[in-house]
Write a protein that holds these residues in place. Structure first.
Motif, short mmCIF file in Angstrom:
data_model
loop_
_atom_site.label_atom_id
_atom_site.label_comp_id
_atom_site.label_asym_id
_atom_site.label_seq_id
_atom_site.Cartn_x
_atom_site.Cartn_y
_atom_site.Cartn_z
N VAL A 164 0.50 -0.84 -0.02
CA VAL A 164 0.04 -0.23 -0.23
C VAL A 164 0.44 0.90 -0.26
O VAL A 164 1.88 1.37 0.76
CB VAL A 164 -0.46 -0.21 1.02
N GLY A 165 0.65 2.14 -0.90
CA GLY A 165 1.20 3.14 -0.89
C GLY A 165 0.09 4.92 -0.49
O GLY A 165 -0.66 4.49 -0.66
N ILE A 166 0.76 5.53 0.70
CA ILE A 166 -0.36 5.58 1.64
C ILE A 166 0.69 7.20 1.23
O ILE A 166 1.91 7.94 1.29
CB ILE A 166 -0.07 6.26 2.83
N ILE A 167 -0.02 8.41 0.23
CA ILE A 167 0.20 9.94 0.29
C ILE A 167 0.36 10.50 0.90
O ILE A 167 -1.12 10.90 1.62
CB ILE A 167 0.09 10.14 -0.94
N THR A 170 8.35 16.51 0.98
CA THR A 170 9.77 16.75 1.56
C THR A 170 10.51 15.63 2.46
O THR A 170 10.24 14.91 3.27
CB THR A 170 10.98 17.76 2.62
N SER A 171 12.13 15.63 2.38
CA SER A 171 12.78 14.97 3.25
C SER A 171 12.60 15.26 5.30
O SER A 171 12.69 13.94 5.74
CB SER A 171 13.86 14.41 2.88
N ASP A 172 12.35 15.75 5.39
CA ASP A 172 12.51 16.22 6.64
C ASP A 172 10.37 15.57 6.97
O ASP A 172 10.71 15.33 8.07
CB ASP A 172 12.13 18.29 7.15
N ALA A 173 9.28 16.26 5.72
CA ALA A 173 8.35 16.60 6.54
C ALA A 173 8.13 14.81 6.35
O ALA A 173 7.05 14.03 7.15
CB ALA A 173 7.09 16.32 4.98
N LEU A 174 8.82 13.70 5.56
CA LEU A 174 8.81 11.99 5.83
C LEU A 174 9.30 11.64 6.52
O LEU A 174 8.46 10.77 7.43
CB LEU A 174 9.80 11.91 3.88
N ALA A 175 10.31 12.13 6.91
CA ALA A 175 11.24 12.19 8.25
C ALA A 175 10.03 11.89 10.26
O ALA A 175 9.63 11.14 10.36
CB ALA A 175 12.28 12.58 9.02
N ALA A 176 9.42 12.62 9.99
CA ALA A 176 8.11 13.62 10.27
C ALA A 176 6.80 12.57 10.63
O ALA A 176 6.19 12.25 11.82
CB ALA A 176 7.55 14.82 10.64
N GLY A 177 6.69 12.29 9.61
CA GLY A 177 5.15 11.23 8.69
C GLY A 177 6.25 9.50 9.97
O GLY A 177 4.70 9.34 10.02
N LEU A 178 7.48 9.41 8.85
CA LEU A 178 7.56 8.57 9.49
C LEU A 178 7.73 8.41 11.94
O LEU A 178 7.70 7.47 12.70
CB LEU A 178 9.51 7.82 10.03
N GLU A 179 8.32 9.43 12.06
CA GLU A 179 8.08 9.47 13.55
C GLU A 179 6.66 9.49 13.56
O GLU A 179 6.56 8.64 14.53
CB GLU A 179 8.68 10.88 13.87
N ARG A 180 6.04 9.85 13.45
CA ARG A 180 4.60 9.74 13.58
C ARG A 180 4.09 8.45 13.81
O ARG A 180 3.35 7.89 15.24
CB ARG A 180 3.52 10.67 13.57
N GLY A 191 9.65 4.50 4.00
CA GLY A 191 9.28 5.59 3.72
C GLY A 191 10.34 6.67 1.78
O GLY A 191 10.86 6.14 2.14
N ASP A 192 9.47 6.99 1.14
CA ASP A 192 10.35 8.28 0.69
C ASP A 192 9.63 9.84 -0.30
O ASP A 192 8.77 9.91 -0.10
CB ASP A 192 10.46 7.10 -0.66
N VAL A 193 11.02 10.51 -0.90
CA VAL A 193 9.80 11.19 -1.62
C VAL A 193 9.23 11.35 -3.12
O VAL A 193 9.10 12.43 -3.80
CB VAL A 193 10.61 12.31 -1.50
N ASP A 194 10.05 9.92 -3.24
CA ASP A 194 9.48 10.50 -5.14
C ASP A 194 8.51 9.12 -5.27
O ASP A 194 8.32 8.60 -5.25
CB ASP A 194 11.25 9.25 -5.36
#
Ligand code: T1G
Length: 686
Positions: A300-303, A329-339, A367-370
């Motif tokens: 499953v891909g979650i955007i 962005t990689s910052d937003a991705l890191a925050a999402g993974l942390e959540r 996780g990725d930004v691409d």
């Protein structure tokens, strides 16, 4: 020897002989429920084996997926027929030869009561037992309160009976509930156990009913406080407590008589009717009238990794899916993974999951930004900002990279999915998956079918809901779909009553007193009054409704946005809620500006108006074909909005009042407030 019950074709009750062990085998799909034919068959088979001199020991076992899962729900609401279950279980206990229950799957309610009346219980370690009657507004009605209390003591019995929870067999290791627990080969192990009774000449039945209850040191007063606290408006747990306490010193016969008396009173109660409705409404909601096979979904891909996206990702991971999280962005991705990680940490802390389980789930998270990394996903779901142009562009990008048959889903709460679909290359692949916040906890999932969504995609979406252990309901496209559209109507009515003179506390107290999980105004303070206000501001103002959410708008203009500003409909001091007299002044001024006359309200009138607003909107949804069936609306309200389950849902309430009363009441409201707010509906919809 085989005795077959002819009454129900699908019920087979066979007795076979194996080295002096008589086996009674129940075969009544899907869950071996105790229908009349099964009850009668059990008694007949027991008679036959008891009278057979070759038989020394009897086993009761089941075919299929489980030992008896309880009373037959199909017989609920019909006049009871003989043999009654209490007589059947007493017949089993009175048998002059040892009877062994051979248990697997879920032995629930009457099924567990049958097992408790047996003289021995052999079970798979992983099997579950429970007395879930409270979930149907009942208490066990065939000796369950009496025999369980005698075996495990009043504390554990009370806990199981008042909570209704299913407990894994291995948890009872030292209680004497089971005589043998095995990991596998149940049939063989039960037979060996039966033969050992014969070899060791242990042929005198040991009857639980002949034992006394050991309540030494048990604090009944303390237990009562705790049961009352957890009952939250439900009658059955309190009745269960009363039965256990009053019968602890009685004989099994007198105890069962009192249990039965209370069971019958509850069976005819409004709460039980509502809870039984809720149970069958949920089963109905899962049924589709289309004939399409769900596709396999594993990846499953979650955007979007905000609160919603990370909650959804947590839900998928917890059900064994592999998840690819995409952020900008990689910052937003890191925050999402942390959540996501924090959600899991919360689950471990609350004892919902073990660290080992969590490690397994998190190993499936990437996780990725691409967007290219979504190429292999079976399902791609967006949970980004509620802006239709953003979503259109997002699906345009997704369609360039995804598999041709990938299911595409939007988690929008209000936006027009048809509008999004119309800009897509494969609109038939798009479906709404409307999760409720927090998505890893809330049970409700609205599956939104847009005009072009294919049947196969709907079947897949519903099966995903099932795998996520959500309660899924199929709905159509309109502003807010079924749940939020009704919630808006309910909120509107509450806001109108504020202008008409009902106070904030009065409204919340009246509705929570009636059973709603939270007061609607306390909820607004919690979620932020500006959030709904901004969403509504994007829509044209309804001209016919001069008071439309004006109370909320007044709060926003005064900077009272809710808890986050320590002031909303209430005042907050270090998180503690208290009434805010200035709110009353502000609302009085607003009412006068809008020429709305203020007056006194009773709690009853507040509930009446709020409930009828829900009923009116529910009827409008049916008229517009947004839901498949009237009971689906109840399922949505029970699982998404804290409607008290023991009241069955808004449409069940309407049904209980009867079509005529509903027509009359809606007619009165229509006459007072106008056709637009209280529209005509299709007679006979309930
Ligand atoms: N009677 C008839 N059918 C039942 C049933 C029941 N009790 N329980 C389930 N089914 C059907 C269900 O409708 C579905 O059918 C299929 O079985 C599979 O269910 C005197 C009065 C047993 C743990 O409360 O908790 O005994 O849709 O999809 O996830 O004291 O169902 O396929 O046609 O839920 O594996 C009455 C309720 C106690 C148990 C299986 N018993 N059932 O879960 O499958 S009251 C209950 C469950 C009582 C006495 C009193 C679960 C399950 P279809 P499913 P599942």
């Amino acid at each position: 020897m085989t005795t077959e019950n002819q009454a129900v074709v699908t019920t087979k009750l066979a007795t076979k002989l194996s080295k002096q062990v008589g086996i009674i085998s129940i075969d009544y799909a899907p869950v071996n429920a105790l229908s009349q034919a099964v009850r009668a068959g059990l008694v007949n088979a027991l008679d036959a084996l008891e009278n057979n001199d070759d038989v020394k020991v009897i086993i009761i076992c089941c075919e299929g997926r489980t030992f008896i899962a309880g009373a037959d729900i199909k017989e609920f609401g019909k006049p009871p027929t003989t043999p009654f279950l209490p007589d059947v279980v007493n017949r089993i206990e009175a048998c002059t030869k040892p009877v062994i229950a051979s248990m697997f799957g879920t032995s629930l309610g009457g099924g567990f009561e049958v097992a408790l009346a047996c003289h021995y219980r052999v079970s798979l370690n992983q099997a579950k037992v429970g007395l879930p009657e409270v979930n149907l507004g009942l208490i066990p009605g065939a000796g369950g309160t009496q025999r369980l209390m005698r075996i495990v003591g009043p504390g554990q019995a009370l806990d199981m009976i008042t909570s209704g929870k299913h407990v894994i067999a291995s948890k009872f290791v030292d209680t004497g509930l089971f005589d043998l627990l095995v990991d596998s080969e149940l049939e063989k192990n039960t037979l060996t156990f039966a033969e050992s009774l014969i070899t060791n000449e242990k042929l005198t039945p040991i009857r639980v009913g002949e034992r006394e209850v050991d309540s030494t040191g048990f604090d009944w007063a303390q237990a009562k406080v705790s049961v009352a606290k957890k009952a939250r408006g439900k009658q059955a747990p309190l009745v269960a407590f009363d039965v256990l306490e009053k019968t602890q010193k009685l004989s099994i016969k007198d105890g069962m008589a009192y249990e039965r008396e209370q069971f019958l009173i509850l069976r005819d109660s409004e709460q039980s009717a509502a809870l039984r409705h809720a149970f069958s409404a949920e089963k109905q909601a899962a049924k589709l009238s289309i004939d399409a096979q769900p596709a396999k979904v594993e990846f499953v891909g979650i955007i979007g990794g905000g609160n919603m996206g990370s909650g959804i990702a947590t839900a998928f991971l917890s059900s064994g899916f592999k998840v690819q999280l995409i952020e900008q962005t990689s910052d937003a991705l890191a925050a999402g993974l942390e959540r996501i990680q924090n959600n899991f940490i919360g689950n471990v802390k609350r004892g919902r999951m073990s660290q080992q389980q969590v490690d397994g789930y998190l190993a499936n998270l990437i996780g990725d930004v691409d967007y290219q990394t979504l190429a292999e996903c079976d399902l791609i779901l967006e949970a980004v900002f509620e802006d239709i142009e953003v979503k259109k562009e997002l699906f345009n990008k997704v369609e360039q990279v995804c598999k041709a048959n990938a299911v595409l889903a939007t988690n929008t709460s209000y936006l027009d999915i048809n509008d999004i679909a119309n800009t897509m290359k494969r609109p038939e692949q798009l479906v709404g998956l409307h999760f409720f916040s927090p998505a890893n906890i809330m049970k409700l999932l609205e599956v939104v079918q847009a005009d072009k969504t294919s049947d196969a995609v709907i079947a897949t979406a519903m099966s995903i809901g099932k795998k996520l252990r959500k309660t899924s309901v199929l709905v159509g496209v309109c502003f807010g779909f079924a749940g939020n559209r009704m919630y808006t109507r309910y909120g509107r009515e509450v806001q109108q009553m504020l202008l008409e003179g009902a106070s904030v506390e009065q409204i919340d107290t009246a509705l929570t007193g009636w059973g709603m999980a939270m007061g609607p105004l306390a909820v607004q303070d919690l979620s932020g009054i500006d959030i709904g206000h901004n969403a509504r501001s994007a829509q044209p103002f309804p001209k016919h409704d001069k008071g439309y959410f004006r109370a909320a708008a007044t709060m926003v203009s005064a900077g009272r946005l809710g808890r986050k500003t320590s002031a909303g409909f209430y005042q907050y001091n270090e998180g503690k809620k208290k009434s805010a007299p200035e709110v009353e002044t502000l609302l009085r001024e607003k009412a006068s500006e809008l020429s709305i006359e203020q007056r006194e309200f009773s709690a009853e009138e507040i509930v009446h108006r709020a409930l009828f607003a829900l009923i009116a909107e529910g009827l409008a949804l049916l008229k517009a074909g947004i839901v498949q069936r009237v009971s689906d609306i109840d399922v949505i309200w029970l699982h998404g909005y804290g409607f008290p389950r023991y009241k069955g849902g808004p449409m069940f309430q309407a049904k209980q009042m009867g079509e005529q009363v509903v027509a009359e009441k809606l007619g009165e409201l229509r006459a007072e407030f106008g056709e637009e707010l209280w529209p005509e509906y299709i007679a006979g919809s309930l």
